[in-house]
Design a protein around this motif. Structure first.
Motif, PDB file in Angstrom:
ATOM      1  N   ARG A   1       0.873  -1.238   0.112  1.00 18.34           N
ATOM      2  CA  ARG A   1       0.019  -0.062  -0.070  1.00 18.34           C
ATOM      3  C   ARG A   1       1.047   1.343  -0.108  1.00 18.34           C
ATOM      4  O   ARG A   1       0.391   2.487  -0.269  1.00 18.34           O
ATOM      5  N   ALA A   2       2.238   1.246   0.183  1.00 19.96           N
ATOM      6  CA  ALA A   2       2.962   2.174   0.042  1.00 19.96           C
ATOM      7  C   ALA A   2       3.408   2.698  -1.361  1.00 19.96           C
ATOM      8  O   ALA A   2       3.360   3.734  -1.379  1.00 19.96           O
ATOM      9  N   CYS A   3       3.838   1.535  -1.954  1.00 17.83           N
ATOM     10  CA  CYS A   3       4.238   1.904  -3.487  1.00 17.83           C
ATOM     11  C   CYS A   3       3.632   0.975  -4.443  1.00 17.83           C
ATOM     12  O   CYS A   3       3.877   1.356  -5.720  1.00 17.83           O
ATOM     13  N   ALA A   4       2.309   0.680  -4.060  1.00 19.27           N
ATOM     14  CA  ALA A   4       1.454  -0.261  -5.017  1.00 19.27           C
ATOM     15  C   ALA A   4       2.345  -1.311  -5.711  1.00 19.27           C
ATOM     16  O   ALA A   4       1.542  -1.988  -6.745  1.00 19.27           O
ATOM     17  N   GLU A   5       3.203  -1.855  -5.195  1.00 19.19           N
ATOM     18  CA  GLU A   5       3.784  -2.826  -5.991  1.00 19.19           C
ATOM     19  C   GLU A   5       3.077  -4.164  -5.465  1.00 19.19           C
ATOM     20  O   GLU A   5       2.619  -4.577  -4.403  1.00 19.19           O
ATOM     21  N   GLU A   6       2.895  -4.856  -6.495  1.00 25.05           N
ATOM     22  CA  GLU A   6       2.171  -6.502  -6.372  1.00 25.05           C
ATOM     23  C   GLU A   6       3.452  -7.528  -6.363  1.00 25.05           C
ATOM     24  O   GLU A   6       4.142  -7.185  -7.476  1.00 25.05           O
ATOM     25  N   PHE A   7       3.307  -8.353  -5.466  1.00 29.64           N
ATOM     26  CA  PHE A   7       4.314  -9.477  -5.532  1.00 29.64           C
ATOM     27  C   PHE A   7       3.828 -10.774  -4.984  1.00 29.64           C
ATOM     28  O   PHE A   7       2.700 -10.642  -4.424  1.00 29.64           O
ATOM     29  N   GLU A   8       4.360 -11.657  -5.342  1.00 28.88           N
ATOM     30  CA  GLU A   8       3.963 -13.074  -4.598  1.00 28.88           C
ATOM     31  C   GLU A   8       5.051 -13.754  -3.867  1.00 28.88           C
ATOM     32  O   GLU A   8       6.087 -13.593  -3.890  1.00 28.88           O
ATOM     33  N   LEU A   9       4.470 -14.321  -3.071  1.00 26.80           N
ATOM     34  CA  LEU A   9       5.153 -15.233  -2.083  1.00 26.80           C
ATOM     35  C   LEU A   9       4.842 -16.569  -1.724  1.00 26.80           C
ATOM     36  O   LEU A   9       3.944 -17.011  -1.765  1.00 26.80           O
ATOM     37  N   SER A  10       5.958 -17.499  -1.817  1.00 30.72           N
ATOM     38  CA  SER A  10       5.575 -19.041  -1.649  1.00 30.72           C
ATOM     39  C   SER A  10       5.964 -19.393  -0.196  1.00 30.72           C
ATOM     40  O   SER A  10       7.072 -18.979   0.365  1.00 30.72           O
TER      41      SER A  10
END
Ligand SMILES: [Zn+2]
Length: 71
Positions: A9-18
């Motif tokens: 929510r700070a930089c709008a980056e979307e990422f995934e984690l396993s």
């Protein structure tokens, strides 16, 4: 191991984690190091519940991001 999607929510980056399901609701830092992230709905079906809440929105503001503990 299931993959979970998060959005910062700070930089709008979307990422995934396993990560293990037991840690699915644990805080996840974004690649840029921000801790203000929300968990997005995943496309990985793991015995999930059918349907969903009608108010669920894919872009932030959701209640089930971990902040309120309803997930
Ligand atoms: Zn970030």
């Amino acid at each position: 191991m299931p993959t979970y999607a998060y959005k910062c929510r700070a930089c709008a980056e979307e990422f995934e984690l396993s990560r293990p399901m037991s840690e699915s609701s644990a805080p996840a830092d974004c690649p840029a190091g921000h801790a203000d992230t929300v968990k997005l709905l995943t496309t990985v079906a793991i015995g999930g519940r059918a349907g969903g809440s009608p108010g669920a929105a894919p872009s932030g503001g959701g209640c089930c991001g971990g902040a309120c503990g309803c997930g």
